[in-house]
Design an enzyme around this catalytic site. Structure first.
Site, mmCIF file in Angstrom:
data_model
loop_
_atom_site.group_PDB
_atom_site.id
_atom_site.type_symbol
_atom_site.label_atom_id
_atom_site.label_comp_id
_atom_site.label_asym_id
_atom_site.label_seq_id
_atom_site.Cartn_x
_atom_site.Cartn_y
_atom_site.Cartn_z
ATOM 1 C CG PHE A 19 -12.991 -2.569 -6.609
ATOM 2 C CD1 PHE A 19 -13.675 -3.434 -7.462
ATOM 3 C CD2 PHE A 19 -11.703 -2.904 -6.229
ATOM 4 C CE1 PHE A 19 -13.090 -4.613 -7.898
ATOM 5 C CE2 PHE A 19 -11.106 -4.083 -6.656
ATOM 6 C CZ PHE A 19 -11.800 -4.943 -7.496
ATOM 7 N N GLY A 48 -6.261 0.809 1.575
ATOM 8 C CA GLY A 48 -6.829 0.129 0.410
ATOM 9 C C GLY A 48 -6.527 0.882 -0.870
ATOM 10 C CB SER A 54 -9.890 5.650 -3.946
ATOM 11 O OG SER A 54 -8.924 4.725 -3.485
ATOM 12 C CG ASP A 73 -3.399 -2.458 -0.856
ATOM 13 O OD1 ASP A 73 -3.108 -3.649 -0.700
ATOM 14 O OD2 ASP A 73 -4.480 -2.084 -1.332
ATOM 15 N N GLY A 77 -4.099 -7.948 -2.360
ATOM 16 C CA GLY A 77 -5.540 -8.100 -2.537
ATOM 17 C C GLY A 77 -6.243 -8.643 -1.304
ATOM 18 C CG HIS A 146 -14.817 -4.582 2.443
ATOM 19 N ND1 HIS A 146 -14.013 -3.566 2.875
ATOM 20 C CD2 HIS A 146 -15.345 -4.177 1.264
ATOM 21 C CE1 HIS A 146 -14.048 -2.586 1.992
ATOM 22 N NE2 HIS A 146 -14.840 -2.928 1.000
ATOM 23 C CG HIS A 171 -16.024 2.811 -0.695
ATOM 24 N ND1 HIS A 171 -15.663 1.898 -1.643
ATOM 25 C CD2 HIS A 171 -17.000 3.578 -1.249
ATOM 26 C CE1 HIS A 171 -16.375 2.119 -2.746
ATOM 27 N NE2 HIS A 171 -17.195 3.131 -2.532
ATOM 28 C CG ASP A 172 -17.092 -0.961 -0.380
ATOM 29 O OD1 ASP A 172 -17.718 -0.875 -1.447
ATOM 30 O OD2 ASP A 172 -15.848 -0.871 -0.320
HETATM 31 N N1 SAH Z 1 -9.640 2.064 -2.951
HETATM 32 C C1 SAH Z 1 -9.489 1.094 -4.033
HETATM 33 C C2 SAH Z 1 -10.078 -0.263 -3.706
HETATM 34 C C3 SAH Z 1 -9.452 -0.968 -2.510
HETATM 35 S S1 SAH Z 1 -9.764 -2.717 -2.508
HETATM 36 C C4 SAH Z 1 -10.070 1.656 -5.321
HETATM 37 O O1 SAH Z 1 -10.415 2.835 -5.379
HETATM 38 O O2 SAH Z 1 -10.165 0.914 -6.303
HETATM 39 C C5 SAH Z 1 -9.164 -3.167 -0.925
HETATM 40 C C6 SAH Z 1 -7.646 -3.211 -0.812
HETATM 41 O O3 SAH Z 1 -7.344 -3.381 0.569
HETATM 42 C C7 SAH Z 1 -6.955 -4.345 -1.552
HETATM 43 O O4 SAH Z 1 -6.027 -3.833 -2.479
HETATM 44 C C8 SAH Z 1 -6.235 -5.152 -0.455
HETATM 45 O O5 SAH Z 1 -4.946 -5.610 -0.815
HETATM 46 C C9 SAH Z 1 -6.147 -4.144 0.667
HETATM 47 N N2 SAH Z 1 -6.085 -4.730 1.998
HETATM 48 C C10 SAH Z 1 -6.935 -5.626 2.545
HETATM 49 N N3 SAH Z 1 -6.589 -5.922 3.807
HETATM 50 C C11 SAH Z 1 -5.463 -5.193 4.077
HETATM 51 C C12 SAH Z 1 -4.600 -5.073 5.214
HETATM 52 N N4 SAH Z 1 -4.849 -5.743 6.340
HETATM 53 N N5 SAH Z 1 -3.538 -4.245 5.149
HETATM 54 C C13 SAH Z 1 -3.280 -3.558 3.994
HETATM 55 N N6 SAH Z 1 -4.071 -3.620 2.895
HETATM 56 C C14 SAH Z 1 -5.138 -4.432 2.926
HETATM 57 MG MG MG Z 2 -14.489 0.003 -1.637
#
Ligand code: SAH
Ligand code: MG
Length: 211
Positions: A19, A48, A54, A73, A77, A146, A171-172
């Site tokens: 993403f 993440g 990323s 992470d 998910g 998020h 991000h976002d």
């Molecule tokens: N940076 C990534 C997208 C991240 S999506 C890219 O470039 O594609 C968000 C990620 O955050 C997910 O994989 C999810 O498992 C992780 N995540 C969400 N809450 C979390 C938490 N409390 N601790 C660790 N990871 C978390």
């Molecule tokens: Mg993002």
């Protein structure tokens, strides 16, 4: 580093599952270079990892600047990645336990990019890791969950670890509620109201520097 190595890593990042739109990924790279120029061999962390997209953009800069990127992470998910939600990908479900597991894909992404000496995986819950992590950060990229509580917890646990002159990337971040959820925008505002100042913006990526 040769420009062909950059091109190789950008191509791998573009093709990785995830993403991170390319212009924002390239902005991650540029600001990573800037952080590395300020502090070569510094320590960076992203919250993440997902499948490593990323991490490749940031890792390309980290490799050039002899920095290390921790990529954190739990690999199961976020809410929006689960079955029935918008960003569900059935191919990432572990057939053994039926849970989402992005760790094998993340590992392959980083290994294929030959970034294993630069990008280091941290598998666990963000706040648990933060509580036991005392290394100051020259760059912090927040792109984890998020939801309100998760995003605020990431901000509160990790942003104090950013050194003066270090970068905080979020991000976002969407100013208009029609474009996306509030929490990343709220923590961006909170950062600006504490001791971070705006450096740049690209798409939904915001770049701040600690005073
Ligand atoms: N940076 C990534 C997208 C991240 S999506 C890219 O470039 O594609 C968000 C990620 O955050 C997910 O994989 C999810 O498992 C992780 N995540 C969400 N809450 C979390 C938490 N409390 N601790 C660790 N990871 C978390
Ligand atoms: Mg993002």
């Amino acid at each position: 580093m040769t420009s062909s190595r950059r091109e190789q890593l950008f191509a791998l990042a573009d093709n990785a599952k995830g993403f991170m739109p390319q212009p924002e990924g390239l902005a991650l790279f540029e600001h990573g270079l800037a952080a590395g120029q300020r502090h070569p061999a510094g320590t960076w962390l992203e919250i993440g990892s997902w499948c490593g997209k990323s991490a490749l953009y940031l890792g390309a800069a980290a490799e050039e600047m002899s920095c290390v990127l921790y990529s954190l992470d739990h690999h199961h998910g976020s809410e929006e990645n689960q079955a029935g939600w918008e960003h569900f990908d059935a191919s990432l479900v572990d057939p053994v336990d039926g849970r989402l597991n992005t760790l094998p894909t993340w590992q392959r992404t980083v290994a294929n990019a030959e970034l294993e000496s630069t990008v280091i995986g941290l598998v666990g819950f963000s706040t648990v890791v933060a509580t036991h992590f005392s290394q100051p950060l020259d760059l912090l990229f927040i792109d984890g969950g998020h939801g309100h509580d998760v995003a605020w917890a990431d901000y509160q646990h990790w942003s104090p670890k950013v050194v003066a002159g270090g970068l905080l990337l979020i991000h976002d971040v969407f100013e208009d509620p029609h474009d996306g959820g509030r929490p990343p925008y709220e923590i961006y505002l909170a950062a600006r109201e504490s001791d971070f100042r705006d450096v740049a913006a690209k798409g939904s990526l915001r770049v701040l520097e600690r005073r």
